[in-house]
Design an enzyme around this catalytic site. Sequence first.
Site, PDB file in Angstrom:
ATOM      1  N   ARG A 243       0.810  -1.229   0.000  1.00  0.00           N
ATOM      2  CA  ARG A 243       0.000   0.000   0.000  1.00  0.00           C
ATOM      3  C   ARG A 243       0.839   1.271   0.000  1.00  0.00           C
ATOM      4  NH1 ARG A 243      -4.359  -0.328   4.617  1.00  0.00           N
ATOM      5  NH2 ARG A 243      -2.456  -0.781   5.714  1.00  0.00           N
TER       6      ARG A 243
ATOM      7  N   ASP B 221       2.981 -21.112  17.836  1.00  0.00           N
ATOM      8  CA  ASP B 221       4.018 -20.451  17.047  1.00  0.00           C
ATOM      9  C   ASP B 221       5.075 -21.440  16.537  1.00  0.00           C
ATOM     10  OD1 ASP B 221       5.353 -18.044  16.065  1.00  0.00           O
ATOM     11  OD2 ASP B 221       6.872 -18.439  17.606  1.00  0.00           O
TER      12      ASP B 221
ATOM     13  N   LYS C 252      15.099 -25.983   5.429  1.00  0.00           N
ATOM     14  CA  LYS C 252      16.461 -25.968   5.989  1.00  0.00           C
ATOM     15  C   LYS C 252      17.240 -27.160   5.451  1.00  0.00           C
ATOM     16  CE  LYS C 252      15.271 -23.512  10.236  1.00  0.00           C
ATOM     17  NZ  LYS C 252      16.017 -22.258  10.288  1.00  0.00           N
TER      18      LYS C 252
ATOM     19  N   HIS D 296       9.038 -22.759   6.993  1.00  0.00           N
ATOM     20  CA  HIS D 296      10.418 -22.567   6.521  1.00  0.00           C
ATOM     21  C   HIS D 296      11.371 -23.618   7.094  1.00  0.00           C
ATOM     22  CE1 HIS D 296      10.999 -20.314  10.277  1.00  0.00           C
ATOM     23  NE2 HIS D 296      12.301 -20.433  10.091  1.00  0.00           N
TER      24      HIS D 296
ATOM     25  N   HIS E  72       6.606 -26.059  13.061  1.00  0.00           N
ATOM     26  CA  HIS E  72       7.999 -26.468  12.867  1.00  0.00           C
ATOM     27  C   HIS E  72       8.345 -27.783  13.577  1.00  0.00           C
ATOM     28  CE1 HIS E  72       8.113 -22.537  11.260  1.00  0.00           C
ATOM     29  NE2 HIS E  72       8.446 -21.876  12.337  1.00  0.00           N
TER      30      HIS E  72
ATOM     31  N   LYS F 153       2.854 -18.888   7.430  1.00  0.00           N
ATOM     32  CA  LYS F 153       2.209 -19.146   8.706  1.00  0.00           C
ATOM     33  C   LYS F 153       1.976 -17.812   9.428  1.00  0.00           C
ATOM     34  CE  LYS F 153       4.642 -20.180  12.484  1.00  0.00           C
ATOM     35  NZ  LYS F 153       5.510 -19.214  13.181  1.00  0.00           N
TER      36      LYS F 153
ATOM     37  N   GLU G   8      15.820 -20.800  21.464  1.00  0.00           N
ATOM     38  CA  GLU G   8      16.179 -19.473  20.944  1.00  0.00           C
ATOM     39  C   GLU G   8      16.625 -18.574  22.084  1.00  0.00           C
ATOM     40  OE1 GLU G   8      13.553 -18.168  17.432  1.00  0.00           O
ATOM     41  OE2 GLU G   8      12.176 -19.100  18.838  1.00  0.00           O
TER      42      GLU G   8
END
Length: 478
Positions: free
Chosen positions: A46, A230, A177, A173, A235, A143, A211
């Site tokens: 936009r 999430d 990998k 994703h 995953h 996602k 993480e």
Amino acid sequence: IPVDPFDLVIFGGTGDLAKRKIIPGLYRRFVAGQMPEDARIIGAARSELDNDGYRDFARKAIEKYVHAKNHDKDKVRDFLKCLSYFRIDALGQDGWKDLAKIIRKDVVQAFYFSVGPRLFGELAKRLHKYKIAGPDSRIVVEKPFGHDLESAKALNAELAEYFDETQIYRIDHYLGKETVQNLMAVRFANILFEPLWNSQYIDHIQITVSETVGVSGRGGYYDKSGAMRDMVQNHLMQLLCLIAMEPPAHFDPDSVRDEKLKVIRALDPVPAEDIVRGQYRAEGDQPSYIEDAENPDSRTESFLAMKVHIANWRWNGTPFYLRTGKRLRARKSEIAVVFKEPPHSIFEPQEGRRCNELIIHLQPNEGMDLRVTIKEPGPGGMRLMDVALDMSFAEALGEDAEDITDAYERLIMDVIRGNQTLFMRGDEVEAAWAWVDPIIQGWIDRGDRPKPYDAGSSGPEDALMLMHREGRRWREIT
Ligand code: BG6
């Protein structure tokens, strides 16, 4: 080998994903000679931008997110020539007819929905209504694909009104990998592992995605999702599928996805005592989860560990332990296949000795190592020790870690090639939600609160107990 010429429209073309992953990934494929010179990438959003403004955005993205050794002025200039910008509002009706005129009909057409899921249906409808997409066009969706089974079904139904399943590329994703694909190669291109790949020889499997980052900056989204939605629903479950699935008859999209689906459908419900949820505390000047999420009453988990059973012949009796969390000690994703002890030992029992393990490192330092027991060198008698037969892919392939193809670039090229193997099928996503939903509902019904854990740790103490109580232990997060 270059892919066929294509027109790729990135809706959300000025967004974070386009900046961090899509554009840098396409540039790297261009440098690798995989993107044909007449490919066209059209950023659509936009914002008031013109072609030059968009190229400038892309140049900055490349400078920031592509390793400096791949910055080549001429290459960047040539790549930017493939880029243009188209201003459009996904919810409006203006401009769509013009977009239809721009898209070439005689090349591969791909439309990347790098936008929130509430726009998926709107975009699909307009691409169809204005005859921008045809029966061979592809759409790529990111996602989160739904929030629960009901919303995922609704999204699937919305997309199915305008596109056939063979045209829909749902990105996870993790499937792009390098090591994840290697998992299939290792399992199905070697004779060595498959005979042992079952509950007779495997004690348990650990899947860890840890993480160091928190959720600051995306707390609004994250607080409604939590680690389960999430990370686990997509995953970790995809990793679990690739480890646990039966050998497909062929390496084609549906054969592989049929086998993955069978794994998801065989998952047992998980009792409350086999799940530990956590929330990180503040640490020094780093905010707590509650502060990051800006929700003092939040019961959302930033950490999750669980024990999962697959109810089928191959896996009966072999638990899969899944663990993922934010603000943990290290960034590390790995799968550990822990084998059983030999049935009879002729050696003295030895404190601290480990079983055979196959460790699949997803990141950082993609590779695998196989831990085996040998005799400790020297004259000290028959003492045993563990060594790792270690294979770092970068080393083995003589590559710089920087040159290992990023998940996104591989997946985008697969879209252009029309290969859906590494994308989730609609029924897979729904089956995953069907398993996850009752677990989340259980937390709500019981009013469960996540356990606090220290930032920089390996999660709540109870997560360690999940294994200890059965005489097992997690691999260290280091
Ligand atoms: C995303 C999640 O899908 O994956 C993020 O939404 C997470 O919360 C990310 O940080 C992890 O991806 P990677 O490739 O960095 O392990």
